[in-house]
Write a protein that holds these residues in place. Structure first.
Motif, PDB file in Angstrom:
ATOM      1  N   ILE A 148       7.730   3.852   9.880  1.00  0.00           N
ATOM      2  CA  ILE A 148       7.480   4.659   8.676  1.00  0.00           C
ATOM      3  C   ILE A 148       6.025   4.503   8.241  1.00  0.00           C
ATOM      4  N   TYR A 149       5.556   3.274   8.300  1.00  0.00           N
ATOM      5  CA  TYR A 149       4.198   3.005   7.824  1.00  0.00           C
ATOM      6  C   TYR A 149       3.139   3.699   8.690  1.00  0.00           C
ATOM      7  N   SER A 150       3.474   3.869   9.969  1.00  0.00           N
ATOM      8  CA  SER A 150       2.478   4.477  10.868  1.00  0.00           C
ATOM      9  C   SER A 150       2.568   6.006  10.909  1.00  0.00           C
TER      10      SER A 150
ATOM     11  N   ALA B 119      11.057  -1.977  -0.863  1.00  0.00           N
ATOM     12  CA  ALA B 119      12.355  -1.922  -1.551  1.00  0.00           C
ATOM     13  C   ALA B 119      13.389  -1.251  -0.650  1.00  0.00           C
ATOM     14  N   PHE B 120      12.979  -0.175  -0.007  1.00  0.00           N
ATOM     15  CA  PHE B 120      13.863   0.565   0.893  1.00  0.00           C
ATOM     16  C   PHE B 120      14.324  -0.323   2.055  1.00  0.00           C
TER      17      PHE B 120
ATOM     18  N   LYS C 230       0.850  -1.195   0.000  1.00  0.00           N
ATOM     19  CA  LYS C 230       0.000   0.000   0.000  1.00  0.00           C
ATOM     20  C   LYS C 230       0.888   1.248   0.000  1.00  0.00           C
ATOM     21  N   PHE C 231       2.194   1.034   0.156  1.00  0.00           N
ATOM     22  CA  PHE C 231       3.138   2.153   0.221  1.00  0.00           C
ATOM     23  C   PHE C 231       4.297   1.805  -0.714  1.00  0.00           C
ATOM     24  N   PHE C 232       4.164   2.202  -1.982  1.00  0.00           N
ATOM     25  CA  PHE C 232       5.122   1.801  -3.002  1.00  0.00           C
ATOM     26  C   PHE C 232       6.520   2.350  -2.696  1.00  0.00           C
ATOM     27  N   GLY C 233       7.536   1.433  -2.685  1.00  0.00           N
ATOM     28  CA  GLY C 233       8.925   1.832  -2.445  1.00  0.00           C
ATOM     29  C   GLY C 233       9.400   1.520  -1.044  1.00  0.00           C
ATOM     30  N   LEU C 234       8.453   1.358  -0.117  1.00  0.00           N
ATOM     31  CA  LEU C 234       8.866   1.136   1.277  1.00  0.00           C
ATOM     32  C   LEU C 234       9.510  -0.233   1.460  1.00  0.00           C
TER      33      LEU C 234
END
Lengths: 261, 165
Positions: free
Chosen positions: B116-118, B73-74, B67-71
């Motif tokens: 990060i997600y929160s 991968a990071f 739901k959070f593109f790139g997270l």
């Protein structure tokens, strides 16, 4: 690069850095709650830095502005002084014009360009000479009264012997009672009206004017005002102290009487 | 192991994670199989390669699941890179060491990922820690331990004498 560490050592970190950078760019392309929060936070942080930076910029700007304002201030101060000077000159000239128009004398206006105090004579130098049709012994006046007379006349400069000079004499009289005497000066700010007999009608505050009995000074010019009257026990004459009608300290524009209308 | 095998295993795990994982979820907590995959490779590979594998795996995971593109991968890039620091010279890893290393790595991954997600949300740190980070860490660790027993050859190093340069 430290000795013993080859490019591969840094290549690993560069690879990680590139991967993270791409990931961050991808994350930043999202339009979700988290990115909005980060953007907001970054904006706040940047705002603080920008705010602080603006103070730094303001400091340098202030220095420049301060210099500019000081310069402007100095310029305005000089302009203001010049304008005040012009206003005063204007006022004086108006008075002189009024004096010129009202009186019965033919006058030539001129300017005092120097004052000198010598041991034997006190005079002022005027910006007028025989090129302007003035000659020796012509009387110099201002609207308030008698200044002196010309005693040396050059082409464009003249010396004027003033009232406050030991060798200056002028026949005068008390305007109110017509008592006559000779005005002279012996130093200080005041003149003396000499040779007025004791018991004459002289009071403090009386105006002293030229009598017109001599060949040089016309009648009716104000010389000064009586500020002190004493009758000494010895002698035949009163001692009368006169405050000159002209303030010689601020003498700037004067008239030379060139004739009678 | 050839690249084809890597890719095949990866997509099997991805398929399981995207389609079947909800079957084994416990109170909405699911393990991160792709993280286990990345960490296993990080114990076998060089830092740069581990970072690239982590990045690629995370990116594909992002495409299919996130739901959070790139997270992902990071985080997988970081996890892969950090995993290399736990490599040992011995050809096989003891279970205790393996579990401890995975615990630390999974916890770091989950901690940063969840924080990060929160962002911008109203969930508190302690709630996040005890209701999401810690359970997910242990669930993922459990999966890693299962891998340890099922595929022990996967943990044999690809680098002679270890890859800690």
């Amino acid at each position: 690069m430290k000795p013993g560490r080859n490019l591969i050592f840094y290549k690993d970190y560069l690879t990680l850095g590139a991967a993270l950078l791409i990931s961050i760019i991808l994350m930043a392309s999202n339009n979700n709650r988290q990115i909005e929060y980060v953007k907001l936070w970054l904006a706040n942080v940047l705002g603080v830095f920008q705010n602080e930076w603006s103070y730094v910029q303001l400091y340098f700007d202030l220095k420049e502005k301060n210099d500019l304002l000081r310069k402007e201030n100095m310029q305005l101060f000089l302009e203001n002084s010049a304008m005040q000077e012009m206003a005063l000159e204007n006022k004086r000239l108006k008075e002189l014009i009024g004096f010129n128009e009202k009186g019965n004398f033919q006058l030539k206006a001129t300017r005092v360009i120097a004052k000198q105090k010598k041991s034997f004579i006190n005079d002022v130098i005027l910006e007028i000479g025989f090129a302007d049709s003035v000659s020796r012994n012509m009387v110099v006046v201002v609207p308030t009264g008698l200044v002196g007379k010309l005693y040396q006349v050059g082409k464009s400069r003249s010396n004027c012997q003033i009232l406050l000079d030991q060798n200056f004499r002028v026949s005068a009289k008390i305007q109110r009672s017509r008592e006559k005497g000779i005005v002279g000066w012996k130093g200080g700010k005041f003149c003396l009206l000499n040779e007025v007999p004791k018991h004459s009608d002289v009071k403090i505050g009386d105006w002293v004017i030229t009598s017109g009995y001599g060949e040089i000074f016309p009648a009716g010019l104000r010389v000064g005002r009586v500020v002190g009257v004493t009758e000494p026990a010895r002698g035949l004459f009163m001692e009368i102290k006169i405050k000159p009608a002209v303030n010689f300290d601020i003498l700037e524009e004067v008239f030379v009487i060139t004739g009678i209308k | 192991m050839s690249i084809i095998k890597y890719v095949v295993i990866y997509f099997i795990l991805l398929f399981v994670e995207t389609n079947l994982l909800h079957l084994i979820s416990i109170k909405n907590i699911t393990p991160d199989l792709i993280l286990v995959y990345v960490l296993i490779f990080s114990l076998r590979e060089h830092k740069s390669k581990a970072a690239i594998i982590g990045f690629s795996a995370g990116l594909i995971q992002d495409v299919f699941t996130t739901k959070f593109f790139g997270l992902s991968a990071f985080m997988k890039s970081i996890a892969g890179f950090l995993g290399v620091f736990f490599q040992q010279k011995r050809n096989e890893y003891k279970l205790l060491y393996y579990s401890t290393a995975f615990l630390v790595l999974i916890f770091i991954h989950e901690l940063i990922y969840q924080l990060i997600y929160s962002l911008g949300g109203d969930i508190g740190f302690w709630n996040l820690l005890f209701y999401s980070i810690v359970p997910r860490t242990f669930y993922t660790l459990a999966m890693a331990v299962i891998f340890y027993f099922i595929f022990p050859p996967a943990l044999r190093r690809n680098i002679a004498g270890g890859a800690k340069e």
